[in-house]
Design a protein around this motif. Structure first.
Motif, PDB file in Angstrom:
ATOM      1  N   VAL A 214       0.843  -1.206   0.000  1.00 43.09           N
ATOM      2  CA  VAL A 214       0.000   0.000   0.000  1.00 43.09           C
ATOM      3  C   VAL A 214       0.874   1.251   0.000  1.00 43.09           C
ATOM      4  O   VAL A 214       0.694   2.169  -0.810  1.00 43.09           O
ATOM      5  CB  VAL A 214      -0.935  -0.001   1.228  1.00 43.09           C
ATOM      6  CG1 VAL A 214      -1.633   1.357   1.373  1.00 43.09           C
ATOM      7  CG2 VAL A 214      -1.968  -1.107   1.100  1.00 43.09           C
TER       8      VAL A 214
ATOM      9  N   ASP B 156      -3.489   5.039  11.257  1.00 46.58           N
ATOM     10  CA  ASP B 156      -3.957   6.015  10.269  1.00 46.58           C
ATOM     11  C   ASP B 156      -2.740   6.644   9.608  1.00 46.58           C
ATOM     12  O   ASP B 156      -1.828   7.131  10.285  1.00 46.58           O
ATOM     13  CB  ASP B 156      -4.808   7.093  10.942  1.00 46.58           C
ATOM     14  CG  ASP B 156      -6.170   6.564  11.371  1.00 46.58           C
ATOM     15  OD1 ASP B 156      -6.907   6.100  10.499  1.00 46.58           O
ATOM     16  OD2 ASP B 156      -6.473   6.607  12.577  1.00 46.58           O
TER      17      ASP B 156
ATOM     18  N   SER C 238      -1.470   9.278   6.235  1.00 40.20           N
ATOM     19  CA  SER C 238      -1.854  10.206   5.171  1.00 40.20           C
ATOM     20  C   SER C 238      -0.621  10.550   4.353  1.00 40.20           C
ATOM     21  O   SER C 238       0.496  10.640   4.893  1.00 40.20           O
ATOM     22  CB  SER C 238      -2.488  11.475   5.739  1.00 40.20           C
ATOM     23  OG  SER C 238      -1.554  12.223   6.482  1.00 40.20           O
TER      24      SER C 238
ATOM     25  N   VAL D 137      -3.924  -1.151  -4.203  1.00 36.29           N
ATOM     26  CA  VAL D 137      -4.062  -0.469  -2.907  1.00 36.29           C
ATOM     27  C   VAL D 137      -5.424  -0.746  -2.295  1.00 36.29           C
ATOM     28  O   VAL D 137      -5.543  -1.156  -1.138  1.00 36.29           O
ATOM     29  CB  VAL D 137      -3.843   1.051  -3.071  1.00 36.29           C
ATOM     30  CG1 VAL D 137      -4.312   1.806  -1.822  1.00 36.29           C
ATOM     31  CG2 VAL D 137      -2.370   1.350  -3.325  1.00 36.29           C
ATOM     32  N   LYS D 138      -6.478  -0.513  -3.062  1.00 35.63           N
ATOM     33  CA  LYS D 138      -7.836  -0.691  -2.544  1.00 35.63           C
ATOM     34  C   LYS D 138      -8.116  -2.149  -2.211  1.00 35.63           C
ATOM     35  O   LYS D 138      -8.673  -2.470  -1.156  1.00 35.63           O
ATOM     36  CB  LYS D 138      -8.862  -0.183  -3.556  1.00 35.63           C
ATOM     37  CG  LYS D 138     -10.298  -0.140  -3.035  1.00 35.63           C
ATOM     38  CD  LYS D 138     -11.201   0.556  -4.031  1.00 35.63           C
ATOM     39  CE  LYS D 138     -12.604   0.737  -3.449  1.00 35.63           C
ATOM     40  NZ  LYS D 138     -13.295  -0.529  -3.196  1.00 35.63           N
TER      41      LYS D 138
ATOM     42  N   LEU E 270      -6.194  -3.203   0.958  1.00 36.90           N
ATOM     43  CA  LEU E 270      -6.790  -2.661   2.175  1.00 36.90           C
ATOM     44  C   LEU E 270      -8.089  -3.373   2.539  1.00 36.90           C
ATOM     45  O   LEU E 270      -8.386  -3.580   3.720  1.00 36.90           O
ATOM     46  CB  LEU E 270      -7.034  -1.158   2.012  1.00 36.90           C
ATOM     47  CG  LEU E 270      -5.767  -0.304   2.050  1.00 36.90           C
ATOM     48  CD1 LEU E 270      -6.057   1.129   1.631  1.00 36.90           C
ATOM     49  CD2 LEU E 270      -5.152  -0.328   3.448  1.00 36.90           C
TER      50      LEU E 270
ATOM     51  N   GLU F  89      -9.397   0.857   4.796  1.00 34.57           N
ATOM     52  CA  GLU F  89     -10.054   1.697   3.799  1.00 34.57           C
ATOM     53  C   GLU F  89      -9.101   2.788   3.345  1.00 34.57           C
ATOM     54  O   GLU F  89      -8.114   3.102   4.012  1.00 34.57           O
ATOM     55  CB  GLU F  89     -11.330   2.317   4.363  1.00 34.57           C
ATOM     56  CG  GLU F  89     -11.103   3.206   5.581  1.00 34.57           C
ATOM     57  CD  GLU F  89     -12.393   3.754   6.154  1.00 34.57           C
ATOM     58  OE1 GLU F  89     -13.467   3.327   5.711  1.00 34.57           O
ATOM     59  OE2 GLU F  89     -12.305   4.625   7.046  1.00 34.57           O
ATOM     60  N   VAL F  90      -9.418   3.365   2.181  1.00 34.31           N
ATOM     61  CA  VAL F  90      -8.631   4.464   1.644  1.00 34.31           C
ATOM     62  C   VAL F  90      -9.578   5.521   1.101  1.00 34.31           C
ATOM     63  O   VAL F  90     -10.604   5.212   0.508  1.00 34.31           O
ATOM     64  CB  VAL F  90      -7.668   3.976   0.534  1.00 34.31           C
ATOM     65  CG1 VAL F  90      -8.418   3.305  -0.607  1.00 34.31           C
ATOM     66  CG2 VAL F  90      -6.818   5.136   0.008  1.00 34.31           C
TER      67      VAL F  90
ATOM     68  N   PHE G  48      -3.916  11.135   0.143  1.00 30.70           N
ATOM     69  CA  PHE G  48      -4.506   9.823   0.380  1.00 30.70           C
ATOM     70  C   PHE G  48      -4.560   9.588   1.888  1.00 30.70           C
ATOM     71  O   PHE G  48      -3.545   9.723   2.575  1.00 30.70           O
ATOM     72  CB  PHE G  48      -3.674   8.713  -0.274  1.00 30.70           C
ATOM     73  CG  PHE G  48      -3.855   8.613  -1.760  1.00 30.70           C
ATOM     74  CD1 PHE G  48      -4.845   7.803  -2.304  1.00 30.70           C
ATOM     75  CD2 PHE G  48      -3.036   9.336  -2.615  1.00 30.70           C
ATOM     76  CE1 PHE G  48      -5.007   7.712  -3.665  1.00 30.70           C
ATOM     77  CE2 PHE G  48      -3.198   9.247  -3.990  1.00 30.70           C
ATOM     78  CZ  PHE G  48      -4.188   8.434  -4.521  1.00 30.70           C
ATOM     79  N   HIS G  49      -5.746   9.246   2.381  1.00 33.75           N
ATOM     80  CA  HIS G  49      -5.913   8.882   3.789  1.00 33.75           C
ATOM     81  C   HIS G  49      -6.136   7.372   3.870  1.00 33.75           C
ATOM     82  O   HIS G  49      -7.053   6.844   3.238  1.00 33.75           O
ATOM     83  CB  HIS G  49      -7.108   9.616   4.399  1.00 33.75           C
ATOM     84  CG  HIS G  49      -6.923  11.100   4.497  1.00 33.75           C
ATOM     85  ND1 HIS G  49      -6.127  11.678   5.464  1.00 33.75           N
ATOM     86  CD2 HIS G  49      -7.413  12.112   3.743  1.00 33.75           C
ATOM     87  CE1 HIS G  49      -6.146  12.996   5.302  1.00 33.75           C
ATOM     88  NE2 HIS G  49      -6.912  13.287   4.264  1.00 33.75           N
ATOM     89  N   VAL G  50      -5.325   6.691   4.647  1.00 31.20           N
ATOM     90  CA  VAL G  50      -5.384   5.233   4.776  1.00 31.20           C
ATOM     91  C   VAL G  50      -5.639   4.874   6.235  1.00 31.20           C
ATOM     92  O   VAL G  50      -4.994   5.424   7.134  1.00 31.20           O
ATOM     93  CB  VAL G  50      -4.072   4.584   4.296  1.00 31.20           C
ATOM     94  CG1 VAL G  50      -4.067   3.090   4.613  1.00 31.20           C
ATOM     95  CG2 VAL G  50      -3.871   4.816   2.811  1.00 31.20           C
ATOM     96  N   ARG G  51      -6.561   3.961   6.454  1.00 29.63           N
ATOM     97  CA  ARG G  51      -6.817   3.450   7.812  1.00 29.63           C
ATOM     98  C   ARG G  51      -6.771   1.931   7.783  1.00 29.63           C
ATOM     99  O   ARG G  51      -7.464   1.295   6.981  1.00 29.63           O
ATOM    100  CB  ARG G  51      -8.163   3.936   8.329  1.00 29.63           C
ATOM    101  CG  ARG G  51      -8.647   3.199   9.578  1.00 29.63           C
ATOM    102  CD  ARG G  51      -9.798   3.906  10.264  1.00 29.63           C
ATOM    103  NE  ARG G  51      -9.310   5.047  11.059  1.00 29.63           N
ATOM    104  CZ  ARG G  51     -10.068   5.711  11.923  1.00 29.63           C
ATOM    105  NH1 ARG G  51     -11.342   5.370  12.096  1.00 29.63           N
ATOM    106  NH2 ARG G  51      -9.563   6.711  12.608  1.00 29.63           N
TER     107      ARG G  51
END
Length: 354
Positions: free
Chosen positions: A244, A277, A279, A316-317, A320, A326-327, A339-342
């Motif tokens: 990711v 989290d 970003s 990536v999606k 996740l 999630e993105v 891009f925000h990734v959790r």
């Protein structure tokens, strides 16, 4: 209740299948209690309703044809009003209910095949995806290979003083090829390998990935700002997290705005008991609003500057989702992208996830 009716009820009420009895007008008169277990609804809620409500027109015609022939068996997405929105798939058998050779109604036996159907759909989807990947990758890999071979041929004929220029061009073609191959590896690993659970140092992982990527794009000077905080340990699948991070950072570098003097990438991460989290903010070329909903689609390219396979953000999606994460993306064309990734923290799980 006579002996025959009692025996029938005894048999169907202890069955894992759903049994429905309808009269000659196909109005439902009896539903076995297993419908509550499978669909989460009470049998009484279906009484008095007509079978036509739950069968598509063409399927209903197929059913009546079978009944005229005396018995029938067919697979059908038999829609019943459950408590959720998920479709439940049944293998349905229908037979006439006769009394002294006179047609009195129909007995339906519904065998839940949802799990089997979903596995089949997933296999079909995976095979279709694989066909697309093989075709697209084979096509796209030819360009850097042919480019490198052509440059080698030219370099063999030019004076020694000019060879360095062509060696640099060959290197760029080979780096493109390496990028393609790495995307294919990411795609394969994400599809085939079980999800692992291991302790991850988010700071170490981010620094390592940045060091690897900046060497691939030495001509693109960019300032990097870090903001990393870990309140506790973080456990997840390191290989997938790396995938990711690599794809998002690689995009930030590829799509820098070369017209801007102060190019930057801001990398932030925060680990808590529940989540990690992250970003990734840049002031690159940004993404056209028309394309922002499509950037995670397979093989989609939002700009002609793209030199990859169009797999990166799809991976990536998909990665996740396998991690339960999630993105989200926020982008303004000409200004930059974030891009925000959790990703959930699996610190309290005693076994691997997957």
């Amino acid at each position: 209740m006579d002996w025959g009716e009692g025996l029938f009820r005894e048999l169907v009420e202890h069955s894992e299948d759903i049994h429905i009895v309808a009269d000659k007008e196909l109005t439902i008169r009896y539903v076995s209690s297993s419908v509550a277990k499978i669909l989460g609804i009470e049998p009484v809620s279906l009484l008095g309703r007509n079978i036509r409500e739950f069968i598509q027109r063409e399927k209903f015609e197929n059913l009546t044809t079978h009944l005229r022939e005396g018995t029938g068996r067919f697979t059908h997405e038999f829609m019943l009003p459950g408590t959720g929105a998920q479709m439940v798939y049944f293998d349905v058998s229908a037979s006439q209910l006769l009394d002294r050779q006179e047609f009195q109604g129909v007995i339906f036996k519904l065998n839940d095949v949802t799990e089997k159907k979903l596995r089949e759909d997933e296999l079909i989807r995976s095979n279709r995806q694989l066909d697309q990947v093989i075709y697209k990758t084979t096509h796209d890999l030819k360009a850097p290979v042919m480019s490198a071979l052509g440059l080698v041929k030219i370099a063999e004929m030019v004076p020694d003083g000019e060879k360095d220029q062509y060696i640099g061009m060959i290197k760029k073609s080979l780096l493109r090829l390496d990028s393609f191959i790495e995307e294919m590896n990411d795609f394969y690993r994400n599809e085939k390998l079980a999800v692992q659970r291991e302790k991850i140092s988010i700071e170490q992982l981010l620094l390592e990935e940045w060091d690897n990527l900046k060497n691939l794009y030495p001509d693109n000077a960019v300032d990097v700002f870090w903001d990393i905080h870990a309140d506790c340990e973080w456990h997840s699948d390191r290989l997938r997290v790396k995938t990711v991070v690599t794809n998002i950072l690689s995009n930030a570098i590829k799509y820098m705005d070369l017209q801007k003097q102060n190019r930057f990438i801001k990398i932030a991460a925060r680990v808590t008991e529940e989540f990690c989290d992250m970003s990734f903010e840049d002031n690159g070329i940004g993404i056209d609003p028309l394309y922002q909903e499509k950037i995670f689609d397979l093989f989609f390219r939002a700009t002609d500057r793209s030199q990859g396979t169009g797999l990166g953000l799809f991976i990536v999606k998909d990665t996740l989702e396998r991690l339960g994460g999630e993105v989200k993306v926020i982008s303004n064309q000409g200004q930059g992208t974030t891009f925000h990734v959790r990703i959930p923290n699996q610190i309290h799980q005693s076994i691997g996830i997957g």
